[in-house]
Write a protein that holds these residues in place. Structure first.
Motif, PDB file in Angstrom:
ATOM      1  N   GLU A 142     -10.317   7.251   2.034  1.00 29.51           N
ATOM      2  CA  GLU A 142      -9.845   7.282   0.653  1.00 29.51           C
ATOM      3  C   GLU A 142      -8.458   7.917   0.635  1.00 29.51           C
ATOM      4  O   GLU A 142      -8.165   8.815   1.442  1.00 29.51           O
ATOM      5  CB  GLU A 142     -10.812   8.065  -0.231  1.00 29.51           C
ATOM      6  N   PRO A 143      -7.595   7.486  -0.286  1.00 34.92           N
ATOM      7  CA  PRO A 143      -6.215   7.999  -0.299  1.00 34.92           C
ATOM      8  C   PRO A 143      -6.179   9.523  -0.409  1.00 34.92           C
ATOM      9  O   PRO A 143      -6.845  10.116  -1.265  1.00 34.92           O
ATOM     10  CB  PRO A 143      -5.612   7.343  -1.553  1.00 34.92           C
ATOM     11  N   GLY A 144      -5.412  10.140   0.475  1.00 35.38           N
ATOM     12  CA  GLY A 144      -5.214  11.583   0.428  1.00 35.38           C
ATOM     13  C   GLY A 144      -6.260  12.393   1.155  1.00 35.38           C
ATOM     14  O   GLY A 144      -6.089  13.608   1.325  1.00 35.38           O
ATOM     15  N   GLY A 156      -7.973   3.667  11.610  1.00 43.22           N
ATOM     16  CA  GLY A 156      -7.183   2.549  11.120  1.00 43.22           C
ATOM     17  C   GLY A 156      -6.571   2.873   9.778  1.00 43.22           C
ATOM     18  O   GLY A 156      -6.664   4.003   9.280  1.00 43.22           O
ATOM     19  N   GLU A 157      -5.945   1.881   9.186  1.00 43.59           N
ATOM     20  CA  GLU A 157      -5.303   2.084   7.894  1.00 43.59           C
ATOM     21  C   GLU A 157      -6.319   2.388   6.804  1.00 43.59           C
ATOM     22  O   GLU A 157      -6.057   3.188   5.907  1.00 43.59           O
ATOM     23  CB  GLU A 157      -4.507   0.835   7.511  1.00 43.59           C
ATOM     24  N   ARG A 158      -7.513   1.781   6.914  1.00 42.89           N
ATOM     25  CA  ARG A 158      -8.522   1.949   5.868  1.00 42.89           C
ATOM     26  C   ARG A 158      -9.831   2.556   6.345  1.00 42.89           C
ATOM     27  O   ARG A 158     -10.721   2.783   5.525  1.00 42.89           O
ATOM     28  CB  ARG A 158      -8.827   0.592   5.212  1.00 42.89           C
TER      29      ARG A 158
END
Length: 305
Positions: A142-144, A156-158
C-alpha cells in the motif's frame, strides 16, 4: 516427412532448474495457483512462448498439468510461471488495522501529532496430505507503507514476496505486518474535536489532550455566544436607525402640533432610549468576547501535554 505431415524440431534440448510451488497472489485472489519457479542457468536467452507442464510417475507415464505463458527468459533470470489452480491448497486471510501515537507536542499554537498506522494480515495456509509445497506469497503493498515482518525475499512495485516451506498436510499460520508514519498539525484555536478523533481512528485520546480539548471547546463556546450576541445587537441597532429615519420623514410631513406628530415624537424618544441601552449592551458583549479570546490565547500559550 510425408506430404501434409508435421514435425516437431527441438531448437533447444537441455535441462533447466525448475521447482513446483504454490503461488498466492494476494493482491488479486486468495486462490492458490500451481506454478513453476524456472531459472535460466544457460548462456543464451529462452524465447517467449507457451510452456507445457507434464508430470511423470514411477511407471514412466506422463500426465498433462497445464500450460504456462513463458516470457523471454534472459540468462541468469528466474520467473514464476503459474499454469493451473491448486485447489488442494486452502488459503484464509484475516486483515486488521490499528495505530498508535508515538509523539505529541505543542509549537506556536499548533498541536503536532506523529502516529504510526499499522496494517496486519494473518494468513492460514492448509497443505494437502501427502504433498509438500514451497509457498510463495505475493502480499500487496500500500502507498507509503513499509514491511515490518516477516522479511521479504523480493519486492516489486506492488507486492512483497514472502516464502515459507509447507509440509504435507501441515497448517501454516503467520502474520504480515506493514506500517506507515503519519504527521498532522492541528491549529488548537480552530480545532474540531471530531477531526482529531478521526485521526486517532478509534484510539482513546491521551487524558491531558482530552481535558485540553474540553477546555478549548468551553472557551470557544463563550466566544461564539458573545459574537452571536454582538450580531443580534448590531442588527437591532440597524433596524432602530432605519425606523428613526422613517419617523423623522413622517414627522416632517405632518403638522407639528397635531396628535400624529406627538405620537412620532414619543416613538423617537423611546427609540433613542433603546439605542442608548444598546450601546451599553454592545460594549459589554464586545468586552466578553475579548475577555474570552484573551483567555483562549493564554490557555494555548501555557498549555503543556
Amino acid at each position: 516427412m510425408p506430404a501434409g505431415g508435421t514435425a516437431l524440431l527441438p531448437v533447444l534440448d537441455r535441462s533447466l532448474p525448475a521447482e513446483r510451488i504454490a503461488l498466492v497472489q494476494a493482491d488479486r485472489s486468495l486462490r492458490a495457483l500451481a506454478a513453476l519457479r524456472l531459472a535460466n542457468d544457460g548462456p543464451s536467452a529462452l524465447p517467449p512462448g507457451i510452456l507445457t507442464v507434464l508430470a511423470g510417475d514411477e511407471t514412466g507415464r506422463t500426465s498433462f498439468l497445464g500450460d504456462a505463458e513463458l516470457p523471454r527468459l534472459a540468462p541468469g533470470e528466474t520467473r514464476l510461471l503459474p499454469f493451473a489452480l491448486d485447489p488442494q491448497v486452502r488459503v484464509l486471510a484475516e486483515p486488521q488495522a490499528a495505530g498508535r501515537v508515538v509523539a505529541a507536542r505543542l509549537a506556536d499554537g499548533l498541536l503536532v501529532i506523529e502516529r504510526v498506522e499499522r496494517r496486519t494480515v494473518r494468513y492460514r495456509i492448509e497443505a494437502p496430505p501427502g504433498e509438500r509445497r514451497t509457498l510463495v506469497l505475493e502480499h500487496p503493498k500500500e502507498p507509503g507503507f513499509r514491511l515490518v515482518a516477516p522479511e521479504a525475499v523480493a519486492e516489486g512495485e506492488r507486492i512483497w514476496r514472502i516464502e515459507r516451506p509447507l509440509a504435507a498436510g501441515a497448517v501454516l499460520e503467520f502474520e504480515v505486518a506493514s506500517e506507515r508514519p503519519e504527521r498532522r498539525e492541528f491549529a488548537l484555536g480552530e480545532l474540531d474535536p471530531e477531526d482529531l478523533r478521526l485521526f486517532f481512528a478509534g484510539e482513546r485520546l491521551p487524558e491531558a489532550l482530552e481535558r485540553a480539548i474540553l477546555e478549548i471547546g468551553r472557551i470557544r463556546a463563550r466566544i461564539a455566544e458573545a459574537e452571536a450576541e454582538i450580531v443580534r445587537l448590531e442588527q437591532e441597532r440597524g433596524e432602530l436607525v432605519a425606523e428613526q429615519e422613517r419617523l423623522r420623514a413622517n414627522l416632517a410631513a405632518v403638522p407639528r402640533e397635531g396628535d400624529l406628530a406627538r405620537r412620532y415624537l414619543a416613538r423617537l424618544a423611546s427609540s433613542e432610549d433603546r439605542l442608548e441601552a444598546l450601546g451599553g449592551e454592545l460594549r459589554r458583549a464586545r468586552e466578553q468576547a475579548a475577555t474570552a479570546e484573551a483567555e483562549l490565547r493564554a490557555f494555548l500559550r501555557d498549555l503543556r501535554l
